[in-house]
Design a protein around this motif. Structure first.
Motif, mmCIF file in Angstrom:
data_model
loop_
_atom_site.group_PDB
_atom_site.id
_atom_site.type_symbol
_atom_site.label_atom_id
_atom_site.label_comp_id
_atom_site.label_asym_id
_atom_site.label_seq_id
_atom_site.Cartn_x
_atom_site.Cartn_y
_atom_site.Cartn_z
ATOM 1 N N CYS A 82 0.804 -1.188 -0.073
ATOM 2 C CA CYS A 82 0.051 0.018 0.007
ATOM 3 C C CYS A 82 0.964 1.275 -0.115
ATOM 4 O O CYS A 82 1.971 1.279 0.406
ATOM 5 C CB CYS A 82 -1.002 -0.042 1.081
ATOM 6 S SG CYS A 82 -2.215 -1.237 1.240
ATOM 7 N N ASP A 83 0.245 2.231 -0.664
ATOM 8 C CA ASP A 83 1.057 3.394 -0.635
ATOM 9 C C ASP A 83 1.162 4.224 0.626
ATOM 10 O O ASP A 83 1.924 5.090 1.146
ATOM 11 C CB ASP A 83 0.334 4.569 -1.652
ATOM 12 C CG ASP A 83 0.495 3.877 -3.126
ATOM 13 O OD1 ASP A 83 1.655 3.725 -3.542
ATOM 14 O OD2 ASP A 83 -0.442 3.586 -3.672
ATOM 15 N N CYS A 84 -0.382 4.157 1.207
ATOM 16 C CA CYS A 84 -0.479 4.887 2.725
ATOM 17 C C CYS A 84 -1.464 3.998 3.456
ATOM 18 O O CYS A 84 -2.116 2.937 2.967
ATOM 19 C CB CYS A 84 -1.305 6.306 2.410
ATOM 20 S SG CYS A 84 -0.655 7.300 1.229
ATOM 21 N N GLY A 85 -1.470 4.408 4.816
ATOM 22 C CA GLY A 85 -2.256 3.654 5.693
ATOM 23 C C GLY A 85 -2.922 4.712 6.475
ATOM 24 O O GLY A 85 -2.434 5.879 6.566
ATOM 25 N N VAL A 86 -4.132 4.369 7.246
ATOM 26 C CA VAL A 86 -4.802 5.382 7.993
ATOM 27 C C VAL A 86 -5.103 4.538 9.261
ATOM 28 O O VAL A 86 -5.583 3.411 9.324
ATOM 29 C CB VAL A 86 -6.026 5.808 7.368
ATOM 30 C CG1 VAL A 86 -6.920 6.491 8.214
ATOM 31 C CG2 VAL A 86 -5.743 6.445 6.084
ATOM 32 N N LEU A 87 -4.611 5.457 10.467
ATOM 33 C CA LEU A 87 -4.859 4.832 11.687
ATOM 34 C C LEU A 87 -5.265 5.682 12.464
ATOM 35 O O LEU A 87 -5.052 6.897 12.837
ATOM 36 C CB LEU A 87 -3.369 4.439 12.387
ATOM 37 C CG LEU A 87 -2.473 3.412 11.655
ATOM 38 C CD1 LEU A 87 -1.042 3.684 11.959
ATOM 39 C CD2 LEU A 87 -2.866 2.055 12.243
ATOM 40 N N PRO A 88 -6.413 5.170 13.463
ATOM 41 C CA PRO A 88 -6.864 6.014 14.619
ATOM 42 C C PRO A 88 -5.914 6.237 15.478
ATOM 43 O O PRO A 88 -5.165 5.334 15.969
ATOM 44 C CB PRO A 88 -8.287 5.514 15.021
ATOM 45 C CG PRO A 88 -7.815 3.813 14.815
ATOM 46 C CD PRO A 88 -7.026 4.037 13.583
ATOM 47 N N ILE A 89 -5.705 7.548 16.213
ATOM 48 C CA ILE A 89 -4.703 7.551 17.179
ATOM 49 C C ILE A 89 -5.136 8.349 18.564
ATOM 50 O O ILE A 89 -4.351 8.072 19.513
ATOM 51 C CB ILE A 89 -3.441 8.466 16.747
ATOM 52 C CG1 ILE A 89 -1.977 8.280 17.477
ATOM 53 C CG2 ILE A 89 -3.668 9.940 16.393
ATOM 54 C CD1 ILE A 89 -0.873 8.730 16.914
ATOM 55 N N GLU A 90 -6.073 8.839 18.313
ATOM 56 C CA GLU A 90 -6.805 9.555 19.874
ATOM 57 C C GLU A 90 -8.309 9.849 19.528
ATOM 58 O O GLU A 90 -8.554 10.159 18.434
ATOM 59 C CB GLU A 90 -5.959 10.587 20.172
ATOM 60 C CG GLU A 90 -5.960 11.716 19.565
ATOM 61 C CD GLU A 90 -5.045 12.864 19.911
ATOM 62 O OE1 GLU A 90 -5.151 13.260 21.240
ATOM 63 O OE2 GLU A 90 -4.273 13.650 19.293
ATOM 64 N N ASN A 91 -8.815 9.974 20.823
ATOM 65 C CA ASN A 91 -10.304 10.256 20.668
ATOM 66 C C ASN A 91 -10.804 10.998 21.825
ATOM 67 O O ASN A 91 -10.160 10.934 22.814
ATOM 68 C CB ASN A 91 -11.154 8.959 20.847
ATOM 69 C CG ASN A 91 -12.500 9.099 20.905
ATOM 70 O OD1 ASN A 91 -13.184 9.156 21.791
ATOM 71 N ND2 ASN A 91 -13.301 9.264 19.471
ATOM 72 N N THR A 92 -11.618 12.075 21.598
ATOM 73 C CA THR A 92 -12.049 12.984 22.658
ATOM 74 C C THR A 92 -12.693 12.525 23.846
ATOM 75 O O THR A 92 -12.321 12.943 24.958
ATOM 76 C CB THR A 92 -12.764 14.030 22.119
ATOM 77 O OG1 THR A 92 -13.886 13.627 21.345
ATOM 78 C CG2 THR A 92 -12.119 15.088 21.073
ATOM 79 N N SER A 93 -13.196 11.161 23.682
ATOM 80 C CA SER A 93 -13.921 10.715 24.752
ATOM 81 C C SER A 93 -12.880 9.563 25.396
ATOM 82 O O SER A 93 -12.927 9.395 26.466
ATOM 83 C CB SER A 93 -15.266 10.022 24.050
ATOM 84 O OG SER A 93 -15.838 8.960 25.317
ATOM 85 N N SER A 94 -12.379 8.669 24.500
ATOM 86 C CA SER A 94 -11.622 7.505 25.135
ATOM 87 C C SER A 94 -9.917 7.708 25.215
ATOM 88 O O SER A 94 -9.578 6.964 25.857
ATOM 89 C CB SER A 94 -11.886 6.264 24.529
ATOM 90 O OG SER A 94 -11.502 6.411 22.991
ATOM 91 N N GLY A 95 -9.737 9.000 24.825
ATOM 92 C CA GLY A 95 -8.190 9.212 24.855
ATOM 93 C C GLY A 95 -7.342 8.549 23.849
ATOM 94 O O GLY A 95 -7.986 8.121 22.671
ATOM 95 N N CYS A 96 -6.137 8.223 24.199
ATOM 96 C CA CYS A 96 -5.172 8.010 23.186
ATOM 97 C C CYS A 96 -5.284 6.437 23.039
ATOM 98 O O CYS A 96 -5.563 5.602 23.799
ATOM 99 C CB CYS A 96 -3.876 8.396 23.823
ATOM 100 S SG CYS A 96 -3.450 10.015 23.844
ATOM 101 N N ILE A 97 -5.066 5.926 21.902
ATOM 102 C CA ILE A 97 -5.107 4.582 21.271
ATOM 103 C C ILE A 97 -3.572 4.137 21.550
ATOM 104 O O ILE A 97 -2.654 4.238 20.611
ATOM 105 C CB ILE A 97 -5.532 4.408 20.114
ATOM 106 C CG1 ILE A 97 -6.913 5.088 20.000
ATOM 107 C CG2 ILE A 97 -5.454 3.054 19.507
ATOM 108 C CD1 ILE A 97 -7.518 4.953 18.493
ATOM 109 N N ASN A 98 -3.514 3.632 22.798
ATOM 110 C CA ASN A 98 -1.807 3.320 23.114
ATOM 111 C C ASN A 98 -1.223 2.330 22.130
ATOM 112 O O ASN A 98 -0.018 2.204 21.891
ATOM 113 C CB ASN A 98 -1.794 2.804 24.505
ATOM 114 C CG ASN A 98 -2.276 3.713 25.520
ATOM 115 O OD1 ASN A 98 -1.998 5.090 25.306
ATOM 116 N ND2 ASN A 98 -2.668 3.331 26.605
#
Length: 391
Positions: free
Chosen positions: A150-166
């Motif tokens: 893949c050329d690129c990837g998309v990752l969730p990294i933080e949320n205003t409710s649950s915080g950081c995705i460690n």
């Protein structure tokens, strides 16, 4: 040339020639990007690059250069060329908002996940067609980019409710991918069902662990006895409820995505925070160059000595240089092949987002100061700042 200094002087002259040639190649990369953009051609040329690589390795062997060495050097050159072209075209698209090309993009889940919706929102403005790579884990997203699939990837990294995705922060420590973009996406969690039903009839609820965390208050108040079934993605949760076709099963998702699975919303706005926004990062294998007239953010990681005041000394460097630190996240350090330190002295890794363009003299000076008060420091990427509405 009979002395070390004479030989070193000649080596320096050759290195400067290499730099001048790389700069000339960069100019040709930009010219190539302009031609591809106007002709509607894809940026990535995998077949052509492999042919060029074979030709270069053959030529290198005739000059007594190891094929592995030639491969290593020109893989970096080709990756930078691709990054230069994408960066240039993104600048054009910022004005024209149109582009005819295909990008292979990895993200979490299938059709209907928040990652799916965010991915298409981001890339619809910079490419004509997305070839999706549906992944079941964050690690798979990164590996698809690292392997060149893949050329690129998309990752969730933080949320205003649950915080950081460690998990994502930890994976970034181990990987050599670069952050090349960001976007924010509003998350509107709803209860989705296949058949009309009442909340009181729901016995099993399917969702990714993050929505469970982000909706915990509402779930405790309204569905205290429901059985929570964790799924690898929101798309898996919705697909499961669709296939079960029962009136006592439901999924957490957004109504827009639910419609893709023939699901309907029976209760909305269930997140702990009503302004529920997830920040996503876009990753690639090479840095991009952000134009100086665009507000830029740079992400870095650094380690600090396990002694009182060590973090304060790092923060003082940012303060003295008038650099705004908009994100600071602490994670246990993960030993990996990118790390040359011996674990024990430098036990903590910090992830920071700072408002500065990495391609400036100020950043060069900043890094020099930081190296004096940190164990190690890595620049994860520099990219355009997203607004709260997303890109």
């Amino acid at each position: 040339m009979n002395t070390v200094s004479e030989v070193r002087c000649s080596i320096d002259e050759i290195d400067e020639q290499i730099l001048r040639l790389l700069a000339k190649r960069r100019d040709l990369d930009i010219r190539m990007a302009d031609i591809k953009y106007n002709s509607g051609l894809p940026v990535r040329e995998t077949h052509e690059n492999e042919q060029s690589m074979q030709r270069l390795m053959d030529a290198g062997m005739s000059l007594n250069l190891s094929p592995d060495f030639v491969d290593s050097v020109f893989r970096t050159v080709f990756a930078n060329s691709l990054s230069q072209q994408i960066s240039y075209i993104q600048g054009i698209v910022g004005i024209n908002h149109q582009l005819n090309r295909k990008l292979n993009v990895s993200f979490l889940g299938n059709v209907g996940t928040y990652s799916y919706l965010a991915t298409y929102k981001y890339f619809n403005s910079i490419c004509d067609y997305i070839q999706p790579k549906n992944c079941t884990s964050f690690d798979d997203i990164i590996k698809a980019v690292e392997s060149g699939e893949c050329d690129c990837g998309v990752l969730p990294i933080e949320n205003t409710s649950s915080g950081c995705i460690n998990e994502v922060y930890d994976l970034l420590q181990k990987s050599d991918v670069k952050i090349i973009g960001e976007l924010t996406y509003p998350i509107e969690h709803t209860i989705l069902v296949k058949k009309d039903t009442e909340l009181s009839r729901i016995k099993r609820l399917y969702a990714h662990p993050q929505p469970f965390s982000q909706c915990s208050d509402w779930l405790r108040a309204n569905l205290p006895d429901v059985e929570l079934k964790a799924c690898s993605s929101s798309s898996e949760a919705m697909e499961t409820v669709k296939n079960l076709d029962r009136d006592d099963c439901a999924a957490i998702g957004c109504s827009e995505a639910g419609a893709l699975y023939s699901l309907k919303s029976i209760h909305g706005n269930i997140a702990n925070q009503k302004r529920n926004i997830t920040r996503f990062i876009v990753i690639g294998m090479s840095n991009i160059i952000v134009p100086q007239d665009i507000e830029a953010k740079t992400s870095i990681t650094f380690t600090t000595e396990n002694t009182p005041g060590s973090l304060v000394r790092v923060l003082n460097v940012f303060s003295r240089n008038n650099i705004n630190v908009v994100k600071l996240q602490s994670r246990p350090r993960i030993q990996n092949n990118l790390d040359s330190e011996t674990r024990g002295v430098w036990d903590e890794t910090f992830y920071a987002d700072i408002l500065i363009n990495a391609n400036t003299p100020l950043m060069t000076a900043l890094l020099a100061e930081l190296r004096e008060v940190t164990g190690s420091i890595r620049v994860l990427g520099c990219y355009a700042v997203s607004n709260t509405a997303g890109r």
